[in-house]
Design an enzyme around this catalytic site. Structure first.
Site, PDB file in Angstrom:
ATOM      1  N   SER A 164       5.275 -46.528  28.460  1.00  0.00           N
ATOM      2  CA  SER A 164       3.977 -45.877  28.627  1.00  0.00           C
ATOM      3  C   SER A 164       2.805 -46.839  28.742  1.00  0.00           C
ATOM      4  CB  SER A 164       3.734 -44.907  27.467  1.00  0.00           C
ATOM      5  OG  SER A 164       3.833 -45.593  26.234  1.00  0.00           O
TER       6      SER A 164
ATOM      7  N   LYS B  11      -2.352 -43.307  30.221  1.00  0.00           N
ATOM      8  CA  LYS B  11      -3.547 -42.541  29.857  1.00  0.00           C
ATOM      9  C   LYS B  11      -4.484 -42.322  31.033  1.00  0.00           C
ATOM     10  CE  LYS B  11      -2.777 -41.967  25.364  1.00  0.00           C
ATOM     11  NZ  LYS B  11      -2.449 -40.629  24.836  1.00  0.00           N
TER      12      LYS B  11
ATOM     13  N   GLU C 282     -11.625 -39.232  21.900  1.00  0.00           N
ATOM     14  CA  GLU C 282     -11.160 -39.920  20.699  1.00  0.00           C
ATOM     15  C   GLU C 282     -10.160 -40.966  21.168  1.00  0.00           C
ATOM     16  OE1 GLU C 282      -9.750 -37.185  21.822  1.00  0.00           O
ATOM     17  OE2 GLU C 282      -7.671 -37.863  21.902  1.00  0.00           O
TER      18      GLU C 282
END
Lengths: 265, 395
Positions: free
Chosen positions: B375, B86, B108
């Protein structure tokens, strides 16, 4: 094909009156209550009514309409089919313009062509789709036009540079959003209305009405002075939310107050 | 009217008029800066010196031997600063927000990883940051809530709807419409109105670019299969994108199957969903016949989303990528397997990709190569996995 919205504005103009447009969340308190409330609003001064079809995720709505939408779905399992059936019953009792306010997915999922065919069949005159900006109007335009249903366009104080293109393609009436943000009653506005409406007046060839945040007769008078009508949603929905089955006299009183205010504008 | 930002029929800009100018402004800014050598240089510098890129491409020798099929490599996005992929997107978007002169960033978050990444970059750039998070997710990911607060962000709980990721997005969109002049909405996945799906993919595509170069160095050839987990789909788009033209590379997305895609409790959008319009895009969504968005279920707060990015919907439709669904139980087993076998604790999201690999790798030949995109790291999930297994940690 003629559209009841055009007829209504012509009629109002001849009477030198402005349009009172009210919104109701379909199925809040049950569709029988919605049906009665629509007729009650007409009787008490509303000219055009927007019937809000509940959606699970109403991203353009403030708390009041969000909660009404949720009550409608959770407590009354309101469906689009049932809303159409209610409109069909209403059409036997009134000739006023009726619009559906609903999210793009509700139309898309029911099949765009089938949806607009049904609108014509039951007597819906227009739709307002809050998540369908000018750039995506094509999504529904052909089906809407084929059925003489207006796809109402919105402009907001954040529409700088976009008002000309939106207004010149708009049909029925132009929905002018009073302030940025979501629906809901407001105590004050920060928009420069003189600038906003003079821009709109320059480009709009059709009536333009203002909505978002208008809560009482005083606000209806003030906001009505800028344009051809006012749109009141959350204030109506709030009455139904609070009084549910006993809401009709409250809704009637609110419409009378709005009408009085608007007639002074 | 032009149909911009489309992947086939998917994508578009289905947002309220109030945010259209902001969307256009972002689109113009992104078009400008994505071609600006200065911006790209600055971003590369942040990737290398702040986010700790390039991330490792790790050869999983024990897993390869244990499964007896393809050679398995793991792309270690879990080793990035903040512990997941991210950060790549947060760096890109917040840097862009800074260039656009915005002072306030909203985001969000589901699992909290995107919220943490955004809060981190906002701290670095001295930007005000507010993160919307479903109340249910705040409970599942209490540690990440505290991390965001430590980083100076305000975390706002969302109680509406199902109190998870989609509701956090609804609330962030409402905030954006209200504070449109000052606020930049940093969307965490390859979803939303154009330009987000393209922009977020571009900020994440470095994963695939690095992986391709690294595998060519290690093996002298392309992999046969690349596996990633898919919620909205940003890590998967990130690793897939550079391999899309290489049609010999099979691309596999692992969706959250919850209690099973045939039950009511899952988030397997492409397996079970239908075409719809929501959250600014035409894509595939889990919904009922009335078009009401369905409640979703997954052990992973990060995959607990009823839609998917439009480019994935397109890759699915064209058959370029395959999407399979992985149940909670399979994901938890994979979580434990990777921990024990390789000494790597994966995020429960990434464990879905590992679970897909556990199914596919044994069916492949020994001379074939698979890359798993890991991830994120699993520290945030340890407590929840313990609870799933009935272990009381008294914390």
């Amino acid at each position: 094909m003629s559209n009841r919205i055009d007829e209504k504005f012509k009629q109002l103009k001849a009477q030198n009156k402005k349009a009172l447009i009210t919104y109701i969340a379909a199925g809040d308190g049950g569709l029988d209550l919605t049906e009665k409330a629509v007729l009650e609003m007409e009787k008490n001064g509303a000219d055009i009514i927007e019937i809000g079809v509940p959606f699970s995720d109403p991203i353009a709505e403030g708390k009041v309409i969000q909660e009404a939408s949720l009550r409608s779905l959770r407590d009354h399992h309101t469906t689009l089919k049932a809303v159409f059936a209610m409109v069909e019953k209403l059409r036997k009792q009134t000739d006023m313009p009726l619009l559906l306010m609903l999210y793009a997915n509700t139309i898309f999922r029911s099949g765009t062509d089938a949806f607009f065919d049904k609108c014509r069949e039951v007597g819906i005159d227009g739709v307002i789709v809050p998540d369908l900006p000018f750039e995506e109007h094509d999504e529904f335009q052909e089906a809407a036009e084929r059925n003489a249903v207006y796809n109402i366009s919105l402009v907001t104080p954040a529409s700088t540079g976009r008002i000309e293109k939106i207004a010149s393609a708009a049909q029925g009436f132009l929905y002018c959003v009073s302030s940025v943000g979501v629906t809901g009653m407001r105590d004050k506005f920060s928009t420069d209305f003189d600038a906003f409406f003079s821009e709109i007046a320059k480009y709009s060839k059709i009536p333009y009405c203002v909505g978002f945040g208008i809560r009482n007769g005083e606000a209806a008078q003030k906001m009505g002075s800028y344009c051809d009508g006012v749109i009141v949603g959350s204030a109506v929905v709030n009455q139904i939310g609070e009084y549910q089955q006993e809401a009709l006299p409250h809704v009637a009183a609110l419409c009378q107050e709005l009408r009085r205010g608007l007639d002074k504008a | 009217m032009s149909k911009i930002g489309r992947f086939g029929d998917f994508g578009g800009q289905y947002v309220p008029e109030t945010v259209m100018n902001a969307v256009s402004e972002l689109q113009e800014a992104y078009e400008k800066y994505s071609k600006d050598p200065e911006f790209l240089k600055e971003l590369q510098d942040l990737y290398h010196n702040y986010a700790f890129r390039p991330s490792l491409l790790y050869y999983a020798d024990k897993m390869t031997k244990d499964l007896g099929g393809a050679k398995i490599y793991i792309k270690r996005e879990d080793l990035n600063h903040t512990g997941s992929h991210k950060i790549n997107n947060a760096l890109g978007q917040v840097l862009l927000a800074k260039k656009m002169g915005k002072k306030r960033v909203i985001a969000e978050t589901g699992a909290g990883q995107h919220g943490v990444a955004t809060a981190t970059v906002c701290a670095y750039f001295d930007m005000e940051c507010e993160v919307y998070m479903g109340r249910e997710d705040m409970e599942r990911q209490a540690l990440n809530v505290y991390r965001m607060e430590l980083l100076g962000a305000k975390v706002t709980g969302v109680d509406s709807g199902t109190a998870t990721l989609k509701d956090a997005i609804n609330e962030a969109m409402r905030d954006w419409a209200t504070n449109i002049a000052t606020t930049f909405y940093c969307i965490g996945s390859v979803m939303g109105p154009h330009p987000y799906p393209t922009m977020v993919r571009d900020f994440q595509k470095i994963i695939g670019e690095e992986a391709k170069q690294q595998i060519l160095e290690a093996e002298g050839r392309l992999p046969d299969c690349v596996v990633a987990c898919v919620g909205g789909g940003s890590n998967a788009m990130g690793i897939f994108y550079d391999f899309i033209p290489d049609t010999s590379v099979r691309l596999v997305g692992a969706e959250a199957g919850g209690k099973g895609a045939d039950t009511e409790f899952h988030a397997a959008t492409l397996t079970k969903g239908d075409l719809g319009i929501f959250h600014g895009m035409k894509s595939v969504f889990l919904q009922n016949d009335e078009g009401q968005i369905a409640p979703v279920f997954s052990i992973s707060a990060g995959l607990d989303y009823p839609g998917i990015g439009p480019e994935h919907a397109y890759l699915h439709q064209t058959g370029r990528a395959d999407y399979i669904s992985i149940t909670d139980e399979e994901a938890v087993q994979a979580f434990e397997y990777l921990s024990r076998t390789e000494g790597i604790i994966p995020a429960v999201e990434s464990a879905h990709a590992v679970a897909a690999a556990l199914k596919i790798a044994p069916t492949m030949q020994k001379d074939q190569i698979m890359i798993i995109n890991l991830s994120g790291r699993g520290d945030k999930d340890v407590q929840q996995i313990a609870r799933y297994r009935g272990v009381n940690l008294n914390v």
